[in-house]
Scaffold this motif. Sequence first.
Motif, PDB file in Angstrom:
ATOM      1  N   ILE A 159       0.815  -0.623  -0.008  1.00 33.28           N
ATOM      2  CA  ILE A 159       0.180   0.545   0.202  1.00 33.28           C
ATOM      3  C   ILE A 159       1.092   1.172   0.298  1.00 33.28           C
ATOM      4  CG2 ILE A 159      -1.658   1.163   0.743  1.00 33.28           C
ATOM      5  CD1 ILE A 159      -2.589  -1.643   1.715  1.00 33.28           C
ATOM      6  N   ALA A 160       1.944   1.477   0.378  1.00 35.72           N
ATOM      7  CA  ALA A 160       3.312   2.668   0.456  1.00 35.72           C
ATOM      8  C   ALA A 160       3.603   3.088  -0.773  1.00 35.72           C
ATOM      9  CB  ALA A 160       4.221   2.569   1.848  1.00 35.72           C
ATOM     10  N   ILE A 206      -6.403   6.006  -0.613  1.00 33.42           N
ATOM     11  CA  ILE A 206      -6.173   5.472  -2.027  1.00 33.42           C
ATOM     12  C   ILE A 206      -8.144   4.336  -2.025  1.00 33.42           C
ATOM     13  CG2 ILE A 206      -5.345   3.067  -2.617  1.00 33.42           C
ATOM     14  CD1 ILE A 206      -2.958   4.223  -1.376  1.00 33.42           C
ATOM     15  N   ALA A 243      -6.273   0.441   5.473  1.00 33.52           N
ATOM     16  CA  ALA A 243      -5.283   1.172   5.150  1.00 33.52           C
ATOM     17  C   ALA A 243      -5.349   2.023   4.048  1.00 33.52           C
ATOM     18  CB  ALA A 243      -4.339  -0.068   5.152  1.00 33.52           C
ATOM     19  N   CYS A 244      -5.796   1.206   2.958  1.00 33.95           N
ATOM     20  CA  CYS A 244      -6.293   1.840   1.443  1.00 33.95           C
ATOM     21  C   CYS A 244      -6.855   3.559   1.922  1.00 33.95           C
ATOM     22  CB  CYS A 244      -6.588   1.402   0.538  1.00 33.95           C
ATOM     23  SG  CYS A 244      -5.877  -0.379  -0.209  1.00 33.95           S
ATOM     24  N   ARG A 245      -7.634   3.259   2.867  1.00 32.32           N
ATOM     25  CA  ARG A 245      -8.794   4.467   2.748  1.00 32.32           C
ATOM     26  C   ARG A 245      -7.759   5.628   3.672  1.00 32.32           C
ATOM     27  NH1 ARG A 245     -12.312   5.143  -1.029  1.00 32.32           N
ATOM     28  NH2 ARG A 245     -14.143   3.697  -0.742  1.00 32.32           N
ATOM     29  N   ALA A 246      -7.245   4.793   4.917  1.00 30.28           N
ATOM     30  CA  ALA A 246      -6.498   6.065   5.561  1.00 30.28           C
ATOM     31  C   ALA A 246      -5.610   6.899   4.763  1.00 30.28           C
ATOM     32  CB  ALA A 246      -5.655   5.073   6.469  1.00 30.28           C
ATOM     33  N   ARG A 247      -4.707   5.755   3.631  1.00 31.22           N
ATOM     34  CA  ARG A 247      -4.610   6.421   2.851  1.00 31.22           C
ATOM     35  C   ARG A 247      -4.601   7.466   1.166  1.00 31.22           C
ATOM     36  NH1 ARG A 247       1.697   3.754   3.822  1.00 31.22           N
ATOM     37  NH2 ARG A 247       2.308   6.307   3.260  1.00 31.22           N
ATOM     38  N   ASN A 293      -4.479   6.945  -6.982  1.00 34.52           N
ATOM     39  CA  ASN A 293      -6.064   6.913  -5.352  1.00 34.52           C
ATOM     40  C   ASN A 293      -6.868   5.770  -5.576  1.00 34.52           C
ATOM     41  OD1 ASN A 293      -7.013   7.204  -7.863  1.00 34.52           O
ATOM     42  ND2 ASN A 293      -7.453   9.198  -7.978  1.00 34.52           N
ATOM     43  N   ALA A 318       1.129   4.481  -2.727  1.00 34.57           N
ATOM     44  CA  ALA A 318       0.547   5.587  -1.836  1.00 34.57           C
ATOM     45  C   ALA A 318       2.126   6.127  -2.619  1.00 34.57           C
ATOM     46  CB  ALA A 318       0.643   6.000  -0.683  1.00 34.57           C
TER      47      ALA A 318
END
Length: 402
Positions: free
Chosen positions: A55-56, A102, A96-100, A64, A59
């Motif tokens: 996920i990083a 994504i 975790a996607c949403r938090a970034r 997105n 990002a």
Amino acid sequence: MSEPAFLWGAATAGHQVEGNNTNADIWLLEQVPDTTFAAPSGDACDSLNRWPEDIALVAGLGLNAYRFSVEWSRIEPAEGQFSLAWLDHYARIAAACRARGIAPVLTLSHFTSPRWFAAAGGWGNDAAPAWFARFAGRVAQRMGRLVGHVVTFNEPNLPLMGRWIATPIADPARRSLDAMMATAAWACGSDRFAVWVYSRGDDLPRLLAGHRAARVAWKAVAPTALVGMSLAIPEIVGDPRAVAAYRRHAEDPFLAAARDDDFVGVQNYGRLVLDAKGVVPPSPAVERTQSRDEYHPQSLGPAVAHIAAATGRPVLVTENGIAAADDTQRARFIPAAIAALDAVRGQGVPVLGYCHWSLLDNFEWRRGYTQQFGLHAVDRRTFRRTAKPSARVYAQIVAARR
Ligand code: IFM
């Protein structure tokens, strides 16, 4: 939950990146003594543990959207037994996607199914649509509030494409697949073992019923989600009668079902040239990819336009990419494919987003680890991910537009 106006993403699939997906039907096909897989999937990219790194990477490219899949065989290891822990695992990835910032694009079935499902005859079993819908409903209950785009099946039209392109009885690969499935059935103590992607596509009506039932199940929990399926859509050119025959066989039943969906996922890797006898091999003069296909990035535009016109639905490009050992070829491919997409968008074709296949070099099914589709290389001993120059090319295109 608000979704980006246009999704710029990268894609993976559970079995191809997670590793140790030991309860999946295809894992068993990799292990049988008569396997024709070039290598077992093994640890894959160890994304089971390294998903936060993945996920990083998404990002880091400024994307997105991240398309990934849940593995049904982990979530429902035995028929009717659901693992809350594995549902939590996939929900953590989506959160975790949403938090970034994504948007997760979630695939429910990317070629693999649980062993018990294959050993029960897969889509040949009358209960299959209800089983798949029940699984979809359970995933929706845990992940529905996190996911805005759902892909029920990945490339369910491949068996039909394969059947049209090759004569099954004359095809040695077909015979070896049948033999592997017979061995797998024996290993499971069953008289059958059916894996859709390696089938002849005989149970299509039941599979399409499964698609519809899963869409209904998801929307019963999360009514605003956009649900569709992803189809393998090469640009098809050549003899008009052959083109029409191909489409009748390998596309039309799926497009008819997709007319009730929110979008159609298009997965394009180039084009097929047809004459009255079938597929015309690329001339020796043309540039080829690592998989020996013609290098033809501009096919993405016509493929997308055709599907939008045939269904009246918006398109989400859920995969587009190239097998390339030489990353400079991928670095040329990406801008050319996106330019072709831009051209049809400019003509008014509705497109929801573009996901590049793939975020990582990963397990390429029967070809093992011999093909590199990734924006990132993965060291097969340390699992270290390294961005390739093409990743920067893609990131720059996206940065210029977001
Ligand atoms: O790796 C596959 C993916 O699983 C489905 N679409 C095509 C990709 C490249 O062959």
